[in-house]
Design a protein around this motif. Structure first.
Motif, mmCIF file in Angstrom:
data_model
loop_
_atom_site.group_PDB
_atom_site.id
_atom_site.type_symbol
_atom_site.label_atom_id
_atom_site.label_comp_id
_atom_site.label_asym_id
_atom_site.label_seq_id
_atom_site.Cartn_x
_atom_site.Cartn_y
_atom_site.Cartn_z
ATOM 1 N N SER A 25 0.827 -1.212 0.000
ATOM 2 C CA SER A 25 0.000 0.000 0.000
ATOM 3 C C SER A 25 0.858 1.257 0.000
ATOM 4 O O SER A 25 0.575 2.223 -0.725
ATOM 5 C CB SER A 25 -0.928 -0.004 1.225
ATOM 6 O OG SER A 25 -1.799 -1.115 1.198
ATOM 7 N N LEU A 26 1.908 1.257 0.807
ATOM 8 C CA LEU A 26 2.772 2.434 0.868
ATOM 9 C C LEU A 26 3.593 2.603 -0.407
ATOM 10 O O LEU A 26 3.788 3.726 -0.879
ATOM 11 C CB LEU A 26 3.691 2.331 2.090
ATOM 12 C CG LEU A 26 3.005 2.615 3.425
ATOM 13 C CD1 LEU A 26 3.887 2.201 4.594
ATOM 14 C CD2 LEU A 26 2.637 4.099 3.549
ATOM 15 N N ARG A 27 4.036 1.509 -0.967
ATOM 16 C CA ARG A 27 4.810 1.592 -2.212
ATOM 17 C C ARG A 27 3.966 2.145 -3.357
ATOM 18 O O ARG A 27 4.477 2.824 -4.252
ATOM 19 C CB ARG A 27 5.329 0.203 -2.603
ATOM 20 C CG ARG A 27 6.550 -0.252 -1.834
ATOM 21 C CD ARG A 27 7.834 0.294 -2.412
ATOM 22 N NE ARG A 27 8.147 -0.318 -3.697
ATOM 23 C CZ ARG A 27 9.188 0.010 -4.457
ATOM 24 N NH1 ARG A 27 10.002 0.970 -4.060
ATOM 25 N NH2 ARG A 27 9.420 -0.593 -5.596
ATOM 26 N N PHE A 33 9.461 4.076 -0.546
ATOM 27 C CA PHE A 33 9.327 3.218 0.640
ATOM 28 C C PHE A 33 10.044 1.895 0.379
ATOM 29 O O PHE A 33 9.880 1.278 -0.674
ATOM 30 C CB PHE A 33 7.854 2.971 0.958
ATOM 31 C CG PHE A 33 7.643 2.215 2.236
ATOM 32 C CD1 PHE A 33 7.708 2.863 3.458
ATOM 33 C CD2 PHE A 33 7.395 0.847 2.222
ATOM 34 C CE1 PHE A 33 7.513 2.161 4.646
ATOM 35 C CE2 PHE A 33 7.207 0.143 3.390
ATOM 36 C CZ PHE A 33 7.262 0.803 4.616
ATOM 37 N N ASP A 34 10.849 1.455 1.350
ATOM 38 C CA ASP A 34 11.702 0.273 1.182
ATOM 39 C C ASP A 34 11.023 -0.964 1.786
ATOM 40 O O ASP A 34 11.086 -1.183 2.998
ATOM 41 C CB ASP A 34 13.047 0.525 1.873
ATOM 42 C CG ASP A 34 14.040 -0.598 1.633
ATOM 43 O OD1 ASP A 34 13.647 -1.641 1.077
ATOM 44 O OD2 ASP A 34 15.211 -0.437 2.008
ATOM 45 N N PRO A 35 10.413 -1.814 0.948
ATOM 46 C CA PRO A 35 9.729 -2.990 1.487
ATOM 47 C C PRO A 35 10.680 -4.028 2.069
ATOM 48 O O PRO A 35 10.325 -4.743 3.006
ATOM 49 C CB PRO A 35 8.970 -3.548 0.275
ATOM 50 C CG PRO A 35 9.730 -3.052 -0.910
ATOM 51 C CD PRO A 35 10.274 -1.714 -0.512
ATOM 52 N N VAL A 36 11.877 -4.115 1.521
ATOM 53 C CA VAL A 36 12.841 -5.089 2.026
ATOM 54 C C VAL A 36 13.213 -4.774 3.468
ATOM 55 O O VAL A 36 13.210 -5.645 4.350
ATOM 56 C CB VAL A 36 14.110 -5.121 1.145
ATOM 57 C CG1 VAL A 36 15.156 -6.049 1.753
ATOM 58 C CG2 VAL A 36 13.751 -5.557 -0.274
ATOM 59 N N ARG A 62 7.430 4.649 11.881
ATOM 60 C CA ARG A 62 7.972 5.963 12.243
ATOM 61 C C ARG A 62 9.394 6.126 11.738
ATOM 62 O O ARG A 62 9.788 7.221 11.306
ATOM 63 C CB ARG A 62 7.951 6.147 13.776
ATOM 64 C CG ARG A 62 8.269 7.588 14.196
ATOM 65 C CD ARG A 62 7.123 8.491 13.831
ATOM 66 N NE ARG A 62 7.384 9.911 14.016
ATOM 67 C CZ ARG A 62 7.587 10.783 13.031
ATOM 68 N NH1 ARG A 62 7.609 10.381 11.778
ATOM 69 N NH2 ARG A 62 7.770 12.055 13.289
ATOM 70 N N ARG A 63 10.164 5.050 11.772
ATOM 71 C CA ARG A 63 11.557 5.124 11.300
ATOM 72 C C ARG A 63 11.635 5.270 9.784
ATOM 73 O O ARG A 63 12.530 5.948 9.265
ATOM 74 C CB ARG A 63 12.334 3.887 11.743
ATOM 75 C CG ARG A 63 12.832 3.946 13.179
ATOM 76 C CD ARG A 63 13.745 2.791 13.507
ATOM 77 N NE ARG A 63 13.001 1.574 13.736
ATOM 78 C CZ ARG A 63 12.520 1.201 14.918
ATOM 79 N NH1 ARG A 63 12.680 1.984 15.978
ATOM 80 N NH2 ARG A 63 11.856 0.068 15.058
ATOM 81 N N LEU A 73 1.851 11.175 8.167
ATOM 82 C CA LEU A 73 0.426 10.914 8.383
ATOM 83 C C LEU A 73 -0.327 10.904 7.059
ATOM 84 O O LEU A 73 -1.199 10.045 6.831
ATOM 85 C CB LEU A 73 -0.158 11.975 9.309
ATOM 86 C CG LEU A 73 -1.647 11.828 9.643
ATOM 87 C CD1 LEU A 73 -1.902 10.537 10.397
ATOM 88 C CD2 LEU A 73 -2.133 13.031 10.458
ATOM 89 N N LEU A 74 0.002 11.836 6.186
ATOM 90 C CA LEU A 74 -0.667 11.896 4.891
ATOM 91 C C LEU A 74 -0.419 10.620 4.089
ATOM 92 O O LEU A 74 -1.338 10.099 3.424
ATOM 93 C CB LEU A 74 -0.173 13.110 4.105
ATOM 94 C CG LEU A 74 -0.845 13.361 2.749
ATOM 95 C CD1 LEU A 74 -2.353 13.549 2.916
ATOM 96 C CD2 LEU A 74 -0.222 14.575 2.071
ATOM 97 N N LEU A 75 0.796 10.084 4.168
ATOM 98 C CA LEU A 75 1.097 8.832 3.472
ATOM 99 C C LEU A 75 0.266 7.679 4.032
ATOM 100 O O LEU A 75 -0.230 6.835 3.269
ATOM 101 C CB LEU A 75 2.588 8.511 3.576
ATOM 102 C CG LEU A 75 3.539 9.397 2.768
ATOM 103 C CD1 LEU A 75 4.987 9.021 3.056
ATOM 104 C CD2 LEU A 75 3.252 9.275 1.275
ATOM 105 N N LEU A 76 0.109 7.627 5.340
ATOM 106 C CA LEU A 76 -0.698 6.570 5.942
ATOM 107 C C LEU A 76 -2.159 6.692 5.499
ATOM 108 O O LEU A 76 -2.814 5.683 5.210
ATOM 109 C CB LEU A 76 -0.602 6.627 7.466
ATOM 110 C CG LEU A 76 0.754 6.294 8.082
ATOM 111 C CD1 LEU A 76 0.684 6.401 9.599
ATOM 112 C CD2 LEU A 76 1.214 4.893 7.684
#
Length: 249
Positions: A25-27, A33-36, A62-63, A73-76
């Protein structure tokens, strides 16, 4: 003797498949965003129980998300709208807001209002009530007037003095009056989902202020008339269940 693991335990919802859904979802809305890196969490989750797993995912978000809370927050919020996350999937997101967003109440509460339509933000609202009860209660009173039953329930459930799994609202335990305007708005609610929350809220209050609850319910009974009689009778039975169990008739 080895204790068998309960594979159906709720904690297992916070594992590999959830990490995949969150990272997908974030990607989709943030290719950086780093899924690995995010999936490396899995080894540290396996030894944890449910809520520590939620906290671990929250802290890793958060990291990895932008240091600017409002951007994160907007990304979430955008990630939720992708449509791959449902129900308990969103618990780390509401935890993110209540842990890191107290200094940004307007944006944080707006996000929780969105999230609670998909997964209850009843626990996440409580730190905001502790920080600024008057402003937060004003918002929840508006939610109690919403056409969305999830928002109406949030208004009642989030302000319960003794909500299970939630921080105890000691000020409301001592004085239940501040939540009364919300309960008054919802006492004849058409949704059983909402009325159940109202009854549970009153049951919480009855543990500390039984006469207050009994007097309130007597008034509601008079106000209900024939139109709302069945609703109020149901609320009365559920609201007084602890008192009845203890023999306080």
């Amino acid at each position: 003797m080895k204790i068998e693991e309960n594979e159906s335990a709720l904690k297992h919802q916070f594992g590999k498949s959830l990490l995949q859904r969150i990272s997908d979802s974030l990607r989709e809305i943030d290719p950086s965003f780093d899924p690995v890196r995010f999936h490396r969490l899995i080894s540290s989750l396996e030894s944890l129980e449910m809520k520590p797993r939620v906290h671990r995912i929250r802290d890793e978000l958060r990291r990895q998300l932008p240091a600017d809370y409002l951007k994160a927050l907007l990304l979430l919020q955008k990630a939720v709208k992708v449509g791959k996350l449902h129900g308990f999937d969103l618990w780390p997101f509401t935890e993110f807001v209540q842990t890191y967003g107290l200094d940004y109440p307007e944006a944080s509460l707006a996000a929780l209002a969105e999230f609670t339509k998909r997964f209850t933000a009843e626990w996440a609202i409580r730190p905001f009530l502790k920080r600024d009860s008057k402003s937060t209660l004003r918002l929840l009173e508006e939610c109690a007037r919403s056409e969305d039953e999830h928002l109406r329930r949030w208004a009642s459930e989030g302000t319960r003095p003794r909500l299970p799994w939630g921080e105890r609202l000691h000020d409301f335990v001592q004085d239940p009056q501040p939540t009364l305007p919300i309960l008054e708005l919802l006492k004849f609610d058409p949704s059983l989902y909402v009325r159940k929350s109202v009854a549970n809220h009153l049951n919480d209050i009855s543990k500390d202020h039984p006469l207050y609850v009994i007097a309130l319910l007597k008034r509601w009974k008079k106000e209900a008339g024939q139109e709302h009689a069945l609703k109020i009778d149901w609320i009365i039975r559920r609201s007084l269940r602890t008192l009845i169990k203890e023999g306080d008739h």
